[in-house]
Motif scaffolding. Structure first.
Motif, PDB file in Angstrom:
ATOM      1  N   ARG A 100      40.122  27.958  42.272  1.00  0.00           N
ATOM      2  CA  ARG A 100      39.229  28.352  43.359  1.00  0.00           C
ATOM      3  C   ARG A 100      38.655  29.725  43.055  1.00  0.00           C
ATOM      4  O   ARG A 100      39.403  30.659  42.731  1.00  0.00           O
ATOM      5  CB  ARG A 100      40.008  28.382  44.685  1.00  0.00           C
ATOM      6  N   ALA A 104      35.227  32.469  47.166  1.00  0.00           N
ATOM      7  CA  ALA A 104      35.018  31.252  47.955  1.00  0.00           C
ATOM      8  C   ALA A 104      35.373  31.505  49.418  1.00  0.00           C
ATOM      9  O   ALA A 104      36.355  32.190  49.715  1.00  0.00           O
ATOM     10  CB  ALA A 104      35.880  30.124  47.411  1.00  0.00           C
ATOM     11  N   SER A 108      36.366  27.039  53.815  1.00  0.00           N
ATOM     12  CA  SER A 108      35.660  25.927  53.186  1.00  0.00           C
ATOM     13  C   SER A 108      36.624  24.799  52.830  1.00  0.00           C
ATOM     14  O   SER A 108      37.725  25.037  52.324  1.00  0.00           O
ATOM     15  CB  SER A 108      34.944  26.408  51.921  1.00  0.00           C
ATOM     16  N   TYR A 112      36.498  23.421  44.885  1.00  0.00           N
ATOM     17  CA  TYR A 112      35.705  23.954  43.779  1.00  0.00           C
ATOM     18  C   TYR A 112      36.317  23.585  42.426  1.00  0.00           C
ATOM     19  O   TYR A 112      35.602  23.388  41.449  1.00  0.00           O
ATOM     20  CB  TYR A 112      35.621  25.477  43.886  1.00  0.00           C
TER      21      TYR A 112
END
Length: 262
Positions: A100, A104, A108, A112
């Protein structure tokens, strides 16, 4: 990227191209190869409700997430294909990505790290995206696109969407003569070797040209991006394709440094 919902609500970069060629009611055959959690398959299902979409993904964990997403967003036209497409049928090592980025958003639900898994061993990916880890290598079942189409009775493909992290030519070579019967190919390419032995953007373009495809769109930066190819034989009769082709030729003739993508 903020959330999965935000991604699903955002149109695909080739939405306008697809809608200029195919009515929304078209009963299309679409392959989403490297589907991961199925978000792009869901977007195609929303755009073309009568389409049959084959979401191809080899990883068990992603298959579970994909099925949950397909159930949540009610996509009966999406068929899950639990394997990797390649140039041979068999079993292969698969390099599993995770991680990640430090910036980020905390809230969310977008994963990723699972978007970079590949049949190829990572190379410069480790330097360009140091937050992505490849801590696991698993065995996955492989199949060729041609064999799959033969077994399923699929004679013609409207769109192949490839996001296979350097294995593009493995999949396209494995398509055999089904590639000649494919109207559009939308794929991710790289300009630098993120994976060992991968074909770079220019090699992919040479391959596609040799198979009769024209590059219609390109969104590629210094590292990676996407290209759209059309099959000139199968799509030459479509008014949109004729207009776009003439527009590109005119731009090439009238603007210094603008190269016709054809």
């Amino acid at each position: 990227m903020i959330s999965r919902q935000a991604y699903l609500d955002q149109p695909s970069p080739i939405n306008d191209d697809l809608l200029a060629i195919f009515p929304r009611s078209s009963q299309l055959t679409i392959f989403d190869v490297g589907s991961c959690e199925g978000e792009d398959s869901i977007r195609y299902a929303r755009l073309f409700p009568s389409a049959t979409i084959y979401a191809v993904e080899p990883l068990d964990a992603n298959i579970r997430l994909m099925q949950a997403n397909l159930d949540r967003y009610a996509c009966p036209g999406v068929r899950v294909v639990h394997r990797a497409f390649s140039d041979v049928r068999g079993v292969a090592e698969f390099y599993v990505s995770s991680g990640r980025p430090p910036d980020a958003p905390l809230n969310s639900d977008w994963d990723y790290g699972n978007k970079s898994s590949s049949l190829l061993q990572p190379d410069q990916h480790l330097a360009i995206h140091p937050w992505v880890r490849f801590d696991e290598v698993v065995q996955v079942e492989t199949e060729t696109l041609k064999d799959f189409c033969t077994n399923e009775g699929i004679s013609e493909i409207d769109l192949i969407h490839l996001d296979v992290q350097g294995a593009e030519l493995k999949v396209l070579t494995g398509a055999g003569d089904r590639l000649d019967r494919t109207k559009l190919v939308w794929l991710e390419v790289e300009r630098i070797p993120l994976y060992r032995g991968q074909p770079l953007a220019d090699e992919v373009e040479r391959f596609m040209r040799a198979r009769g495809f024209t590059k219609a769109r390109q969104r590629v930066n210094a590292v990676s991006g996407d290209q759209l190819y059309w099959n000139a034989v199968l799509l030459g009769q479509y008014p949109f394709v004729r207009r776009l082709r003439e527009g590109l030729r005119s731009a090439w003739r009238s603007a210094k440094g603008v190269r016709y993508l054809g």
